[in-house]
Design a protein around this motif. Structure first.
Motif, short mmCIF file in Angstrom:
data_model
loop_
_atom_site.label_atom_id
_atom_site.label_comp_id
_atom_site.label_asym_id
_atom_site.label_seq_id
_atom_site.Cartn_x
_atom_site.Cartn_y
_atom_site.Cartn_z
N ASP A 9 47.11 52.50 38.96
CA ASP A 9 48.35 52.02 39.59
C ASP A 9 48.10 50.72 40.35
O ASP A 9 48.96 49.82 40.37
CB ASP A 9 48.90 53.08 40.56
N HIS A 10 46.92 50.61 40.98
CA HIS A 10 46.58 49.39 41.71
C HIS A 10 46.32 48.24 40.74
O HIS A 10 46.83 47.12 40.94
CB HIS A 10 45.35 49.65 42.59
N PHE A 11 45.56 48.50 39.71
CA PHE A 11 45.24 47.48 38.70
C PHE A 11 46.50 46.91 38.06
O PHE A 11 46.63 45.69 37.87
CB PHE A 11 44.32 48.08 37.64
N THR A 12 47.44 47.77 37.70
CA THR A 12 48.67 47.33 37.03
C THR A 12 49.73 46.86 38.01
O THR A 12 50.77 46.35 37.60
CB THR A 12 49.26 48.47 36.18
N ARG A 13 49.51 47.05 39.31
CA ARG A 13 50.46 46.72 40.38
C ARG A 13 51.78 47.46 40.18
O ARG A 13 52.87 46.89 40.25
CB ARG A 13 50.67 45.20 40.48
N PHE A 56 47.93 34.74 40.38
CA PHE A 56 48.00 36.11 40.87
C PHE A 56 47.13 36.35 42.11
O PHE A 56 45.98 36.76 42.04
CB PHE A 56 47.59 37.07 39.75
N GLY A 57 47.73 36.05 43.24
CA GLY A 57 47.15 36.31 44.55
C GLY A 57 48.29 36.31 45.54
O GLY A 57 49.42 35.95 45.20
N TYR A 58 48.03 36.72 46.75
CA TYR A 58 49.08 36.73 47.77
C TYR A 58 49.11 35.41 48.52
O TYR A 58 48.05 34.83 48.82
CB TYR A 58 48.84 37.86 48.77
N ALA A 59 50.31 34.95 48.87
CA ALA A 59 50.43 33.76 49.70
C ALA A 59 50.13 34.07 51.16
O ALA A 59 49.61 33.22 51.89
CB ALA A 59 51.83 33.16 49.57
N ASP A 60 50.43 35.29 51.60
CA ASP A 60 50.33 35.60 53.03
C ASP A 60 48.98 36.17 53.45
O ASP A 60 48.75 36.41 54.62
CB ASP A 60 51.46 36.54 53.46
N ARG A 68 44.43 40.92 44.89
CA ARG A 68 45.76 41.53 44.82
C ARG A 68 45.79 42.84 44.07
O ARG A 68 46.49 43.78 44.46
CB ARG A 68 46.73 40.53 44.19
N ASN A 69 45.04 42.93 42.97
CA ASN A 69 45.03 44.19 42.22
C ASN A 69 43.63 44.79 42.14
O ASN A 69 43.32 45.54 41.22
CB ASN A 69 45.62 43.99 40.82
N GLY A 70 42.79 44.44 43.12
CA GLY A 70 41.45 45.01 43.16
C GLY A 70 40.47 44.42 42.18
O GLY A 70 39.38 44.94 42.00
N MET A 71 40.85 43.31 41.53
CA MET A 71 40.00 42.70 40.52
C MET A 71 39.44 41.36 41.00
O MET A 71 40.19 40.49 41.46
CB MET A 71 40.78 42.47 39.23
#
Length: 354
Positions: A17-21, A230-234, A239-242
């Motif tokens: 679930d984390h990997f696929t977001r 694919f990363g967070y701005a804040d 982001r997905n553990g990778m």
């Protein structure tokens, strides 16, 4: 990415679930830029690439050219190349006050050259070359009237072709609307390719606009080979553990998407200015902690540093060079997104076996 890799993660539902977001598919809230922010995520261990660590402990050990221990993907988003007239006057006055003749002469020249000093691609490449590194430059290819239209990509035709000729990469920095529009992505891609005189394969969206999984699908359809939005701005992190490039998986279609994601780990304005606002010592300690973890897992540490934060004499430039130095000392392969994508696509994505 092969079936063994899929089944390995799938056998652990929380990691899958984390990997696929999965939580991003049904999120009721997004920020004012239509992004899914870290503060809304239920997964809080952002600084730990737990999915990559699980794979590594299960036998996933990527290898890099020249026996390097891990990789660093250097990237630059080119949001601006012009300095406005009031800012030019400020820098002239500052150098006059400091009685710095060299700086004064350089600043005077900027009055007549609207691109300088933010059109500093040669200086950036020269610095990276000192560390045996190269990077990707992502350029906006907007048209007049588009939000954040600050330059015409055709005005930079000579500069971007020089970047390519030196062996660095030129990619597309998609505009505010592109992340959610196949047509916009194609339009901007063609505009950049016309200026560059060749195809582009790498992408990052402006303001880190991203919609899971739609943006990946649009990019794959448009012919991009990799994305690195694919990363967070804040918040910096994974982001997905990778911390390894991966092939995204679409939960709506139950199929892989034909594109490689090189996940973003650290952005300059996230760690220093707009969001986390860490002091330089704390920011460097955090960056080193993340780099050390990526190195331990034979992963890829992706760094985004804007050209506007790479002007001579700035603390942001000194910070960037410290990171380059640290990565070089720790036996990193420091390269661009195109090289990372090629290596993973050809050698590494199918290397996991149960």
């Amino acid at each position: 990415m092969n079936q063994d890799y899929l089944e390995l993660i799938k056998s652990h539902p929380e990691l899958w679930d984390h990997f696929t977001r999965k939580e991003e598919y049904s999120s009721e809230f997004r920020d004012r830029f239509d992004r899914f922010p870290y503060y809304l995520s239920k997964t809080r261990n952002i600084f730990e690439p737990n999915v990559s660590e699980f794979l590594f402990k299960s036998g996933y050990t990527p290898k890099y050219p020249d026996g390097k221990k891990f990789a660093v993907c250097l990237t630059h988003d080119i949001d601006s190349v012009y300095r406005k007239f009031p800012a030019k006057c400020y820098h002239i006055a500052k150098s006059t006050y400091k009685k710095d003749k060299t700086e004064f002469s350089k600043n005077i020249k900027t009055i007549f050259n609207k691109k300088q000093p933010l059109c500093n691609f040669e200086e950036i490449m020269d610095l990276e070359e000192k560390y045996g590194a190269k990077s990707s430059f992502y350029f906006l290819a907007l048209k007049p009237g588009d939000q954040d239209y600050t330059y015409d990509i055709m005005d930079l035709k000579d500069e971007i072709r020089n970047i390519k000729d030196r062996g660095w990469e030129v990619g597309l920095h998609g505009g505010h609307e592109a992340y959610n529009s196949y047509e916009k992505i194609c339009e901007e891609k063609k505009r950049l390719e016309d200026a560059l005189g060749s195809k582009v394969i790498g992408y990052r969206n402006h303001f880190l606009h991203f919609k899971t999984p739609d943006t990946w699908e649009h990019l794959a359809r448009a012919g991009f080979k990799y994305d690195t939005t694919f990363g967070y701005a804040d918040c910096v992190g994974f982001r997905n553990g990778m911390c390894h490039p991966f092939r995204p998986y679409n939960l709506n279609t139950n199929e892989f998407i034909n594109i490689t994601e090189i996940p973003l780990a650290v952005m300059d304005c996230t760690i220093l200015h707009s969001y986390m606002k860490l002091n330089y010592d704390t920011a460097m300690n955090l960056a080193k902690r993340m780099i050390d973890k990526v190195a331990e897992l034979n992963g890829v540490f992706t760094l985004l540093w804007h050209n506007t934060y790479l002007q001579s004499g700035t603390p942001e430039l000194r910070f960037y060079e410290k990171i380059l130095n640290y990565c070089q000392q720790n036996d990193a392969w420091i390269t661009d997104g195109k090289s990372i994508q090629s290596t993973y696509e050809n050698k590494l994505l199918d290397s996991v076996k149960i």
